[in-house]
Design an enzyme around this catalytic site. Structure first.
Site: not given
Ligand code: BG6
Length: 512
Positions: A172, A201-202, A206, A240, A264, A364
């Site tokens: 992404k 999409d990681h 999770k 975050e 996400h 953020k």
């Molecule tokens: C990423 C975003 O895909 O996901 C980042 O580009 C974000 O901006 C991050 O910080 C959040 O992922 P995780 O796994 O750290 O919660």
């Protein structure tokens, strides 16, 4: 419901399922010298390797413009492993695996880069590497088409069914708006078939996110009340504490809306709202997710003004430490209008969810790192309790994605004593109490699934486009009306006051 011993947690009910090593392949990472590899991809590879989930003939070939040789790149990776791979066993694997990593310095726009890659892959094949290749595009969106063309010209994307595969993984953001996502899909589909594309999409890797479907569809007590009759509203927060770090150049173009919402957060929303699939297979799950994405009301320009809030952080304090404003971060324009915070109120036009608001927010430099889904149920009539009834609060189901993964249910209880006083208590399930804590990034599962060709956790072309379609009106209105009040929240606070108003106007409030 606190510790392991209190529930039916026998060997039979909870046992780690035994997985097989993934299919052999060579993982080719375009953009390997960037942040993603050292922070997330390689730690995930180390974790898979340590758990015996990589084939013994697994190799990595990296391609990037940075002027490394294989030797100097391995030396750099060694330092990165020391810094970013925290589990000692994963680290051990990561260091031992370095001699299976090869580096090609090359420009993505130069056809020689792909010719050199082809030679390298042929050589590896002579040394018993598999012909299976996963091409990971960890490169900015504008290079995706170029890289695919380069691979296509060298015939590196041709696969032979039943013999060997060639797959591409696209990080992404998939495009930067609806039009670019559509044209990227079209372009990729001229080179490869849909089944060869993995739009990653990681978040979907999770554990807690994957548990959403298990939780909903394996527990009879929740599904009957999972609808507009019983649910008042849903909140999804991805907060975050981190700022932009070294990603200023990317983030300036992306902003919080593009970075987090169409991928996400809409993924979380679709898992919470989808109907039960016919079976737990890729097509059926994607069908249901796709339907709920289509049910999300697309904003009119007027609604954008009332149902979408943007913010940008100024300087402030996180954990008592002074942090700079977004506009003072590296590679950020000192007059930047990029948003680092977004809150939305979405509605779904379908039978189950009509009139149930979904409040989403992400930002953020917020006070805590917390990704959570909160489901607030409708209030009960308080007439039985007289004056004490004013203390009755709606039931809350909180699904904590990270950190402190778990699920809790809040309900009202009598406070001990002679008079009838009510207070709120929580039934808590913490992952760590039952399963221990495993440091994983989410990339482990999605990489493993790509190696095995399992599309369950990936998005189809049409789903990515629907998601961009949902945020496109917001992008349009926001670019036509630049913000005049940025920065409008201090680092270490919960975003701009308009985000509170978004809920206050509906007589609701963010649940922190
Ligand atoms: C990423 C975003 O895909 O996901 C980042 O580009 C974000 O901006 C991050 O910080 C959040 O992922 P995780 O796994 O750290 O919660």
């Amino acid at each position: 419901m606190k510790k392991k011993s209190n529930i039916a947690c026998s060997e039979k009910t909870i046992s780690e399922s035994k997985q097989q090593p993934a299919h052999p392949c060579v993982l080719v990472i375009f953009g390997i010298a960037g942040d993603l590899t050292k922070r997330l991809l390689y730690p995930a590879i180390c974790n898979l390797g340590r758990r015996g989930l990589l084939d013994e003939n697994f190799y990595i070939v990296g391609v990037a413009v940075e002027k490394y040789t294989t030797r100097t790149f391995r030396a750099q990776m060694e330092k990165d492993v020391q810094q970013f791979v925290t589990d000692p066993a994963d680290k051990k694997f990561g260091l031992a695996f370095l001699n299976r990593i090869f580096y090609i310095a090359g420009d993505f726009t130069d056809k020689n880069t792909y010719a050199e890659l082809k030679i390298k892959l042929n050589k590896l094949e002579e040394q018993k590497a598999s012909k299976n290749c996963l091409f990971y595009f960890a490169a900015p969106p504008e290079f995706i088409g170029t890289i695919a063309t380069g691979l296509k010209n060298e015939k590196l994307l041709n696969e032979k069914d039943g013999d060997y595969f060639r797959r591409i993984i696209v990080e992404k953001p998939f495009g930067c708006d609806l039009a670019s996502a559509k044209s990227l899909n079209q372009e990729l589909l001229t080179y490869v078939k849909e089944k060869q594309i993995f739009r990653i999409d990681h978040f979907l890797g999770k554990e807690t996110v994957q548990n959403l479907l298990a939780f909903r569809f394996s527990n009879g007590i929740f599904e009957p009340i999972w609808n507009r009759r019983y649910i008042d509203h849903v909140q999804i927060t991805v907060a975050e504490t981190l700022g932009i770090g070294l990603r200023g150049a990317y983030y300036e173009k992306a902003g919080a809306l593009r970075d987090m919402i169409p991928n996400h957060i809409l993924q979380l929303l679709s898992l919470i709202t989808m109907e039960p699939p016919v079976a737990f297979t890729a097509d059926y799950i994607q069908d249901e997710k796709s339907k709920v994405l289509h049910a999300i009301q697309v904003f009119t320009p007027e609604q954008v003004l009332h149902q979408a809030v943007r913010g940008q952080y100024g300087s402030g304090k996180i954990d008592s430490v002074e942090v700079p404003a977004y506009r003072s971060e590296k590679n950020v324009n000192p007059e930047s209008l990029t948003e680092t915070y977004v809150a939305l109120k979405l509605l779904l036009d379908n039978w189950r969810w009509l009139h149930v608001p979904f409040y989403l927010r992400t930002g953020k430099r917020l006070p805590t790192r917390s990704s959570e889904i909160v489901i607030q149920f409708k209030s009960e009539p308080a007439i039985l309790f007289g004056g004490a009834g004013k203390n009755i609060m709606p039931n809350l189901l909180r699904i904590k994605i990270q950190p402190d993964e778990g699920i809790s249910l809040r309900f009202n209880a009598k406070i001990p004593g002679q008079s009838l006083q009510l207070g709120q208590v929580d039934m808590n399930f913490k992952y760590s109490d039952y399963f221990g804590i495993e440091l994983r990034t989410g990339y482990e599962t999605v990489l493993y699934d790509c190696m095995n060709g399992d599309h369950t956790l990936f998005e189809r072309a049409e789903m990515v486009e629907t998601a961009w379609g949902i945020i496109q009106p917001i992008l349009d209105v926001w670019s036509a009306l630049p913000p005049r009040d940025f920065p409008n929240y201090a680092a270490g606070t919960w975003g701009p006051k308009e985000a509170d108003n978004l809920l206050n106007l509906d007589d609701r409030a963010w649940i922190l």
